[in-house]
Design a protein around this motif. Structure first.
Motif, short mmCIF file in Angstrom:
data_model
loop_
_atom_site.label_atom_id
_atom_site.label_comp_id
_atom_site.label_asym_id
_atom_site.label_seq_id
_atom_site.Cartn_x
_atom_site.Cartn_y
_atom_site.Cartn_z
N ARG A 4 1.04 -1.12 0.20
CA ARG A 4 0.22 -0.02 -0.24
C ARG A 4 0.66 0.95 0.08
O ARG A 4 1.69 1.67 0.98
CB ARG A 4 -1.28 -0.28 1.26
N ILE A 5 0.93 1.96 -0.84
CA ILE A 5 1.67 3.29 -1.24
C ILE A 5 0.38 4.77 -1.12
O ILE A 5 0.07 4.85 -2.10
CB ILE A 5 2.14 3.30 -2.34
N LEU A 6 1.87 5.81 -0.21
CA LEU A 6 0.89 7.04 -1.00
C LEU A 6 1.96 7.21 -1.17
O LEU A 6 2.82 7.78 -1.28
CB LEU A 6 0.92 7.83 1.13
N LEU A 7 1.73 8.64 -2.10
CA LEU A 7 2.05 9.66 -3.20
C LEU A 7 1.94 10.79 -2.26
O LEU A 7 1.09 11.53 -2.57
CB LEU A 7 2.06 9.01 -4.35
N ALA A 8 3.34 10.88 -2.17
CA ALA A 8 3.38 12.79 -1.76
C ALA A 8 4.29 14.42 -3.30
O ALA A 8 5.71 13.28 -3.12
CB ALA A 8 4.26 12.84 -0.63
N ASP A 9 3.57 14.72 -3.64
CA ASP A 9 4.18 15.72 -4.32
C ASP A 9 3.42 16.89 -5.17
O ASP A 9 2.20 16.44 -5.30
CB ASP A 9 4.26 14.62 -5.84
N ASP A 10 3.57 17.49 -5.48
CA ASP A 10 2.89 18.89 -5.76
C ASP A 10 2.58 19.15 -6.98
O ASP A 10 1.66 20.03 -7.09
CB ASP A 10 3.54 20.61 -4.89
N GLN A 11 2.57 18.41 -7.11
CA GLN A 11 2.53 18.47 -9.25
C GLN A 11 1.61 16.90 -9.43
O GLN A 11 2.01 15.55 -9.52
CB GLN A 11 3.39 18.40 -10.22
N GLU A 12 0.65 17.90 -10.24
CA GLU A 12 -0.63 16.49 -10.09
C GLU A 12 -0.58 15.35 -11.24
O GLU A 12 -0.36 13.87 -11.42
CB GLU A 12 -1.75 16.95 -10.53
N SER A 13 0.56 15.74 -12.39
CA SER A 13 0.65 14.59 -13.47
C SER A 13 1.62 13.88 -12.79
O SER A 13 1.73 13.05 -13.57
CB SER A 13 1.99 16.25 -14.68
N VAL A 14 2.91 14.26 -11.98
CA VAL A 14 3.85 13.39 -11.16
C VAL A 14 2.89 11.96 -10.80
O VAL A 14 3.49 11.28 -10.97
CB VAL A 14 4.63 14.13 -10.81
N ARG A 15 1.85 12.84 -10.02
CA ARG A 15 1.45 11.78 -9.12
C ARG A 15 0.14 10.59 -10.51
O ARG A 15 0.46 9.95 -9.54
CB ARG A 15 0.91 12.40 -8.01
N ILE A 16 -0.16 10.90 -11.46
CA ILE A 16 -0.91 10.72 -12.08
C ILE A 16 0.22 9.30 -12.70
O ILE A 16 -0.24 8.31 -12.83
CB ILE A 16 -1.23 11.44 -13.16
N GLY A 17 1.66 10.36 -13.40
CA GLY A 17 2.46 9.26 -13.60
C GLY A 17 2.74 7.65 -12.61
O GLY A 17 2.89 6.47 -13.17
N PHE A 18 3.12 7.93 -11.65
CA PHE A 18 3.37 7.16 -10.35
C PHE A 18 2.54 6.38 -10.12
O PHE A 18 2.79 5.17 -10.12
CB PHE A 18 3.49 8.11 -8.91
N ARG A 19 1.04 6.64 -9.71
CA ARG A 19 0.18 6.14 -9.47
C ARG A 19 0.43 4.65 -11.13
O ARG A 19 -0.50 3.64 -11.15
CB ARG A 19 -0.79 6.57 -9.88
N LEU A 20 0.29 5.33 -12.39
CA LEU A 20 -0.41 4.55 -13.50
C LEU A 20 0.45 3.77 -13.34
O LEU A 20 0.50 2.37 -13.59
CB LEU A 20 -0.10 4.99 -14.99
N ILE A 21 1.99 3.79 -13.29
CA ILE A 21 2.52 2.89 -13.06
C ILE A 21 2.86 1.72 -11.87
O ILE A 21 2.75 0.21 -12.03
CB ILE A 21 4.45 3.55 -12.40
N LEU A 22 2.91 2.68 -10.78
CA LEU A 22 2.67 1.04 -9.72
C LEU A 22 1.58 0.72 -9.09
O LEU A 22 1.26 -0.44 -8.99
CB LEU A 22 2.43 2.52 -8.14
#
Length: 216
Positions: A4-22
């Motif tokens: 279970r992973i929590l993403l913390a980044d102020d750029q939504e595009s980065v969070r979206i990219g990381f979510r797709l990968i993970l």
């Protein structure tokens, strides 16, 4: 078991990219996203993720302070935090590791290394972007040759060759290409080297190479 992973980044595009990968991994799930450091700390306390991926530069609290609060020596119930950033500045790396981070990745490291960092965190290991290994090794050089507890003959000739390539900052895939082996085989060799040298990460391998004067 699903990580279970929590993403913390102020750029939504980065969070979206990381979510797709993970989320594409069968054993990983992003359970929350934070757009600033304070929200990351609050969500971490509420959701209790297995791994937190935290950017360095965020509003309200930066990633280094987030790491200190969640994984530092004063954390009541330390979490696994992997710092992910655009900036590979030496002071960031040292501070993040000192604050308890179990990984430090550059955003340009690519999807494979991001996934590998999460797996390493779950295994209790520390993964640092290979490109930063050389920078951290330079820190050892500036401070003088570090002491090492393992002798020069601790590794086989093949393992020493692998260790030299790690010290050059090569990824497992690059090591595989260099030695005409698969990335998976290279990863196994690197893990064996870490075990034999009793070091936690690639920087420890690089430090051993430098300490024994084995760099090319």
């Amino acid at each position: 078991m699903t990580v279970r992973i929590l993403l913390a980044d102020d750029q939504e595009s980065v969070r979206i990219g990381f979510r797709l990968i993970l989320d594409s991994q069968p054993d990983m799930e992003v359970i929350g996203e934070a757009s600033d450091g304070l929200q990351a700390v609050e969500l971490a306390a509420k959701l209790r993720p297995d791994v937190v991926l935290a950017d360095i530069r965020m509003p309200r609290l930066d990633g280094l302070e987030v790491t200190r609060r969640l994984a530092g020596p004063d954390a009541g119930d330390p979490m696994r935090v992997v710092v992910v950033t655009t900036f590979g500045l030496d002071e960031y790396v040292h501070t993040a590791l000192r604050n308890g981070a179990c990984g430090f990745l550059l955003k340009r490291s690519g999807p494979a290394l991001l996934v590998e960092a999460v797996r390493a965190a779950m295994a209790g290991d520390t993964l640092i972007s290979p490109s930063l290994t050389v920078s951290l090794l330079r820190h050892h050089r500036d401070a003088g040759r570090p002491r090492t507890t393992q002798p020069r003959d601790a590794l086989t000739a093949r393992e020493t060759e692998i260790a030299r390539l790690v010290a050059k900052g090569m990824t497992n895939a690059e090591i595989g290409t260099e030695l005409f082996i698969s990335a998976g085989t290279a990863k196994t060799h690197v893990a064996n080297v870490q075990r034999k040298l009793n070091v936690r990460n690639r920087v420890g391998i690089a430090a051993w190479i430098w300490a024994n004067g084995l760099e090319e």
